[in-house]
Design a protein around this motif. Structure first.
Motif, PDB file in Angstrom:
ATOM      1  N   ALA A 130       0.825  -1.210   0.000  1.00 13.84           N
ATOM      2  CA  ALA A 130       0.000   0.000   0.000  1.00 13.84           C
ATOM      3  C   ALA A 130       0.858   1.258   0.000  1.00 13.84           C
ATOM      4  CB  ALA A 130      -0.924  -0.006   1.219  1.00 13.84           C
ATOM      5  N   LEU A 131       1.964   1.219   0.740  1.00 15.59           N
ATOM      6  CA  LEU A 131       2.871   2.373   0.776  1.00 15.59           C
ATOM      7  C   LEU A 131       3.543   2.580  -0.571  1.00 15.59           C
ATOM      8  CD1 LEU A 131       4.518   1.753   4.275  1.00 15.59           C
ATOM      9  CD2 LEU A 131       2.941   3.615   3.700  1.00 15.59           C
ATOM     10  N   VAL A 132       3.958   1.492  -1.194  1.00 17.89           N
ATOM     11  CA  VAL A 132       4.610   1.593  -2.503  1.00 17.89           C
ATOM     12  C   VAL A 132       3.620   2.101  -3.554  1.00 17.89           C
ATOM     13  CG1 VAL A 132       5.664   0.259  -4.374  1.00 17.89           C
ATOM     14  CG2 VAL A 132       6.387  -0.117  -2.004  1.00 17.89           C
ATOM     15  N   GLU A 133       2.387   1.591  -3.504  1.00 17.50           N
ATOM     16  CA  GLU A 133       1.381   2.035  -4.464  1.00 17.50           C
ATOM     17  C   GLU A 133       1.119   3.537  -4.335  1.00 17.50           C
ATOM     18  OE1 GLU A 133      -3.248   1.086  -5.798  1.00 17.50           O
ATOM     19  OE2 GLU A 133      -2.357   0.046  -4.078  1.00 17.50           O
ATOM     20  N   ARG A 134       1.045   4.025  -3.102  1.00 18.08           N
ATOM     21  CA  ARG A 134       0.716   5.428  -2.882  1.00 18.08           C
ATOM     22  C   ARG A 134       1.921   6.354  -3.028  1.00 18.08           C
ATOM     23  NH1 ARG A 134      -3.753   7.441  -0.008  1.00 18.08           N
ATOM     24  NH2 ARG A 134      -4.566   5.351  -0.455  1.00 18.08           N
ATOM     25  N   PHE A 135       3.081   5.899  -2.550  1.00 19.65           N
ATOM     26  CA  PHE A 135       4.235   6.796  -2.475  1.00 19.65           C
ATOM     27  C   PHE A 135       5.426   6.380  -3.344  1.00 19.65           C
ATOM     28  CE2 PHE A 135       2.217   7.063   1.822  1.00 19.65           C
ATOM     29  CZ  PHE A 135       1.756   8.372   1.721  1.00 19.65           C
ATOM     30  N   GLY A 136       5.301   5.241  -4.027  1.00 15.99           N
ATOM     31  CA  GLY A 136       6.447   4.715  -4.763  1.00 15.99           C
ATOM     32  C   GLY A 136       7.005   5.654  -5.817  1.00 15.99           C
TER      33      GLY A 136
END
Length: 440
Positions: free
Chosen positions: A340-346
């Motif tokens: 979820a972090l990678v999807e949002r902030f990647g």
């Protein structure tokens, strides 16, 4: 007017009045998602019925018995359970009241171990830059957090600090991750030889670096090389799992991920899950037998070691982790949080790295992704993000000084293991809001 001595005299803090699962509730009824578990403490959330009952039952039977006179059933049972699941030949558990006491105890035990063996010249500890091992003077000396050390430097014992294993910031282009890990691990051998192998007693490190650098895991092979070097020169390996241990990284003991066992291991935080103050130092059979066959007395101690209520709480916590499959849940939900972090902030222009293991994740913020250049410290980015997230109802753990004690900013996430998929979305949404509000 309060008579409490707070962490910061200028801060006006809301009053926490209740806990509900992953949430804390203040006196005005506002709910805060505990996205950092305090400081990677509240692994079971704030209202676990089994742990609460264990505390209540133990208080009704026995609140306190000083360990110079008596032992207690909860302490004995907790020690048995920890050792049954511990790596290597760890065989004895010394209970304390928190992480700093655990690491301080480890340093003192290392020294006494060599005294009992007649190797009286062994007195040096080697640790790593950008590490944190606690706030007592011995633990602070071992730590490499320059901001915390600076004003107390004249009081600290002399401890060597070698390079961390910090791939994102310090591995040069063209060097493989494995070769990088071997190179920085070999700094330990060089420092042992510089000091004189007969004078070095221990190397101390966090398997996954916590607050100072933000959930930095080692590269593959790094700790195996460290273990080889320690064995070659008769140096004890002390692993500080105060923050990253007890299921936080998806393994009950964080070092299991690297297939390495220490001579001394320190745990706290998640051991009591916040329900009681407790920590522990685990040591190998060899170390214990040296004390047992020598003076028979570890020249150390604190009033509340082995506290019956604290050990009863921790026993319920560890049983809950094992019986409910919460360590595996930490691993699984950690992967979902990472995704979820990678999807949002990647692809965010100011997010340089998203890292960690299990439900122990770090986000490093940079002014320039291509050069990995941190924001100027004058921006005060970590402080701004903490405030904005808190206003949005998210408790997270931003810190500055990520790179060298002055430069760099990161956010540490360490939510309860009971976090749901819906709550992961809540965390990411609120974090995105806070970062957006805080960037210059």
């Amino acid at each position: 007017m309060s008579h409490v001595f707070p962490r910061h005299t200028k801060a006006q803090l809301p009053t926490a009045v209740a806990g509900d699962g992953c949430y804390l509730i203040d006196a005005d009824g506002k709910r805060y998602f505990d996205g950092s578990g305090g400081a990677a403490v509240s692994c079971l959330g704030h209202s676990d019925a089994d742990v609460i009952k264990a505390v209540q039952d133990q208080v009704g039977k026995l609140a306190f018995a000083h360990t110079s006179f008596l032992t207690s059933d909860p302490a004995e049972e907790l020690a048995d359970l920890l050792i049954a699941n511990a790596p290597g030949d760890l065989d004895r558990v010394y209970f304390v009241s928190g992480g700093s006491e655990a690491t301080e105890s480890a340093i003192k035990l290392a020294r006494q171990y060599y005294l009992e063996k007649g190797e009286t010249e062994r007195r040096h500890v080697i640790a790593r830059r950008q590490s944190y091992h606690g706030n007592t003077l011995g633990a602070l000396a071992a730590g490499g957090n320059e901001w915390r050390r600076a004003q107390f430097a004249p009081l600290l014992i002399d401890i060597s600090h070698i390079a961390p294993c910090y791939e994102y910031a310090e591995r040069p282009e063209g060097e493989t991750p494995y070769d990088y890990g071997q190179r920085v691990a070999n700094e330990l051998e060089a420092e042992i030889l510089r000091l004189g192998p007969e004078t070095v007693m221990a190397f101390m490190a966090e398997p996954v670096v916590g607050a100072t650098s933000g959930a930095v895991p080692p590269v593959e092979g790094y700790f195996k090389r460290v273990r080889e070097i320690c064995d070659q020169y008769g140096v004890l390996l002390i692993l500080d799992e105060v923050m990253c241990g007890m299921g936080r990284t998806g393994h009950l003991f964080a070092c299991d991920a690297d297939d390495v066992a220490p001579d001394i291991l320190c745990i706290a935080k998640g051991l009591g899950a916040g329900y009681q103050p407790i920590g522990a130092m685990l040591c190998s059979k060899q170390i214990y037998q040296a004390i047992e066959a020598g003076s028979g007395f570890f020249q150390h101690g604190h009033t509340y070691i082995g506290h019956p209520v604290a050990t009863a709480a921790a026993l319920a916590v560890v049983r809950s982790m094992l019986d409910r499959g919460l360590v595996q849940r930490s691993a699984e939900m950690g992967e979902k949080l990472q995704a979820a972090l990678v999807e949002r902030f990647g692809q965010h222009p100011n997010v340089g790295d998203i890292r960690g293991r299990g439900l122990f994740r770090g986000i490093e913020l940079v002014a320039d992704r291509n050069t990995k250049t941190p924001f100027d410290p004058s921006v005060g980015l970590a402080k701004k993000i903490k405030k904005a997230a808190f206003e949005a109802g998210l408790i997270c753990y931003p810190m500055s000084g990520t790179r060298d004690g002055v430069n760099g900013d990161h956010i540490l996430l360490a939510p309860p293991f009971i976090i749901t998929g819906e709550q992961i979305t809540e965390v990411v949404d609120k974090l995105e809001l806070a970062i957006g509000k805080s960037l210059p």
